[in-house]
Design a protein around this motif. Structure first.
Motif, PDB file in Angstrom:
ATOM      1  N   GLU A  51      48.348  41.558  37.958  1.00 33.45           N
ATOM      2  CA  GLU A  51      47.679  42.797  38.332  1.00 33.45           C
ATOM      3  C   GLU A  51      47.921  43.129  39.801  1.00 33.45           C
ATOM      4  OE1 GLU A  51      43.687  42.002  37.028  1.00 33.45           O
ATOM      5  OE2 GLU A  51      44.146  42.591  34.965  1.00 33.45           O
ATOM      6  N   LEU A  52      47.860  42.124  40.669  1.00 39.83           N
ATOM      7  CA  LEU A  52      48.147  42.350  42.091  1.00 39.83           C
ATOM      8  C   LEU A  52      49.586  42.819  42.273  1.00 39.83           C
ATOM      9  CD1 LEU A  52      47.309  42.172  45.059  1.00 39.83           C
ATOM     10  CD2 LEU A  52      48.035  39.769  45.019  1.00 39.83           C
ATOM     11  N   ASP A  93      52.987  50.250  42.219  1.00 37.85           N
ATOM     12  CA  ASP A  93      51.991  51.310  42.425  1.00 37.85           C
ATOM     13  C   ASP A  93      51.277  51.684  41.126  1.00 37.85           C
ATOM     14  OD1 ASP A  93      50.573  52.973  44.144  1.00 37.85           O
ATOM     15  OD2 ASP A  93      51.892  54.681  43.764  1.00 37.85           O
ATOM     16  N   GLU A  94      50.965  50.663  40.321  1.00 41.95           N
ATOM     17  CA  GLU A  94      50.233  50.855  39.068  1.00 41.95           C
ATOM     18  C   GLU A  94      48.790  50.400  39.259  1.00 41.95           C
ATOM     19  OE1 GLU A  94      51.900  48.940  35.642  1.00 41.95           O
ATOM     20  OE2 GLU A  94      53.925  49.587  36.119  1.00 41.95           O
ATOM     21  N   ASP A  95      47.892  51.013  38.533  1.00 41.79           N
ATOM     22  CA  ASP A  95      46.506  50.581  38.522  1.00 41.79           C
ATOM     23  C   ASP A  95      46.244  49.866  37.199  1.00 41.79           C
ATOM     24  OD1 ASP A  95      43.793  50.153  38.574  1.00 41.79           O
ATOM     25  OD2 ASP A  95      43.277  52.235  39.022  1.00 41.79           O
ATOM     26  N   PRO A  96      46.097  48.548  37.239  1.00 41.85           N
ATOM     27  CA  PRO A  96      45.868  47.798  36.000  1.00 41.85           C
ATOM     28  C   PRO A  96      44.639  48.271  35.221  1.00 41.85           C
ATOM     29  CG  PRO A  96      46.462  46.305  37.756  1.00 41.85           C
ATOM     30  CD  PRO A  96      46.245  47.653  38.384  1.00 41.85           C
ATOM     31  N   ALA A  97      43.705  48.927  35.875  1.00 43.94           N
ATOM     32  CA  ALA A  97      42.539  49.464  35.164  1.00 43.94           C
ATOM     33  C   ALA A  97      42.954  50.550  34.180  1.00 43.94           C
ATOM     34  CB  ALA A  97      41.521  50.013  36.163  1.00 43.94           C
ATOM     35  N   GLU A 140      44.358  33.004  33.244  1.00 42.50           N
ATOM     36  CA  GLU A 140      43.511  33.911  34.015  1.00 42.50           C
ATOM     37  C   GLU A 140      44.093  34.146  35.405  1.00 42.50           C
ATOM     38  OE1 GLU A 140      42.373  31.179  32.324  1.00 42.50           O
ATOM     39  OE2 GLU A 140      41.433  32.266  30.675  1.00 42.50           O
ATOM     40  N   GLU A 141      44.585  33.085  36.033  1.00 39.19           N
ATOM     41  CA  GLU A 141      45.186  33.231  37.359  1.00 39.19           C
ATOM     42  C   GLU A 141      46.478  34.038  37.273  1.00 39.19           C
ATOM     43  OE1 GLU A 141      46.624  30.572  41.195  1.00 39.19           O
ATOM     44  OE2 GLU A 141      45.843  29.554  39.422  1.00 39.19           O
ATOM     45  N   VAL A 142      47.277  33.807  36.244  1.00 37.35           N
ATOM     46  CA  VAL A 142      48.501  34.585  36.054  1.00 37.35           C
ATOM     47  C   VAL A 142      48.153  36.064  35.904  1.00 37.35           C
ATOM     48  CG1 VAL A 142      50.453  35.045  34.521  1.00 37.35           C
ATOM     49  CG2 VAL A 142      49.880  32.701  35.120  1.00 37.35           C
ATOM     50  N   TRP A 143      47.138  36.392  35.123  1.00 33.23           N
ATOM     51  CA  TRP A 143      46.724  37.789  34.954  1.00 33.23           C
ATOM     52  C   TRP A 143      46.365  38.415  36.294  1.00 33.23           C
ATOM     53  CZ3 TRP A 143      47.433  41.380  31.562  1.00 33.23           C
ATOM     54  CH2 TRP A 143      47.624  41.054  30.221  1.00 33.23           C
ATOM     55  N   ASP A 198      45.945  50.266  28.819  1.00 30.11           N
ATOM     56  CA  ASP A 198      45.175  50.253  27.579  1.00 30.11           C
ATOM     57  C   ASP A 198      45.302  48.884  26.903  1.00 30.11           C
ATOM     58  OD1 ASP A 198      47.700  50.247  26.345  1.00 30.11           O
ATOM     59  OD2 ASP A 198      47.569  52.345  25.738  1.00 30.11           O
ATOM     60  N   GLN A 199      44.569  48.700  25.825  1.00 30.56           N
ATOM     61  CA  GLN A 199      44.573  47.389  25.160  1.00 30.56           C
ATOM     62  C   GLN A 199      45.942  47.028  24.608  1.00 30.56           C
ATOM     63  OE1 GLN A 199      41.928  45.251  25.354  1.00 30.56           O
ATOM     64  NE2 GLN A 199      43.503  43.806  24.690  1.00 30.56           N
ATOM     65  N   ALA A 200      46.685  48.009  24.110  1.00 27.70           N
ATOM     66  CA  ALA A 200      48.030  47.727  23.589  1.00 27.70           C
ATOM     67  C   ALA A 200      48.942  47.210  24.698  1.00 27.70           C
ATOM     68  CB  ALA A 200      48.623  48.976  22.944  1.00 27.70           C
ATOM     69  N   THR A 201      48.827  47.789  25.880  1.00 28.45           N
ATOM     70  CA  THR A 201      49.635  47.324  27.018  1.00 28.45           C
ATOM     71  C   THR A 201      49.229  45.910  27.400  1.00 28.45           C
ATOM     72  OG1 THR A 201      49.938  49.574  27.832  1.00 28.45           O
ATOM     73  CG2 THR A 201      50.241  47.786  29.433  1.00 28.45           C
ATOM     74  N   ARG A 202      47.939  45.654  27.463  1.00 26.57           N
ATOM     75  CA  ARG A 202      47.457  44.305  27.804  1.00 26.57           C
ATOM     76  C   ARG A 202      47.898  43.284  26.753  1.00 26.57           C
ATOM     77  NH1 ARG A 202      44.412  43.465  31.990  1.00 26.57           N
ATOM     78  NH2 ARG A 202      43.710  45.248  33.176  1.00 26.57           N
TER      79      ARG A 202
END
Length: 66
Positions: A35-36, A43-47, A28-31, A50-54
């Protein structure tokens, strides 16, 4: 020795030149750090991931012993 998890951005397809990597006690901390990093360095928005990328990024988080 302590178990931890690591992610290296250069392991991600298309990011081979990026030197960033993180190690943390939990996935969880790594995620959160991934994302940060994506926001600040790429300059990516982790939001927008998509699920495939995650799912793909999740395979790049590796257990390590520190």
């Amino acid at each position: 020795m302590t178990n931890a998890y690591a992610y290296a951005c250069r392991d991600c397809e298309g990011m081979e030149a990026c030197p960033a990597s993180v190690v943390a006690e939990s996935k969880e901390e790594v995620w959160k750090l991934m994302e940060l990093h994506a926001r600040v360095a790429h300059d990516e928005d982790p939001a927008d991931w998509d699920q495939a990328t995650r799912d793909y990024l999740g395979t790049l988080i590796k257990p390590v012993t520190v």
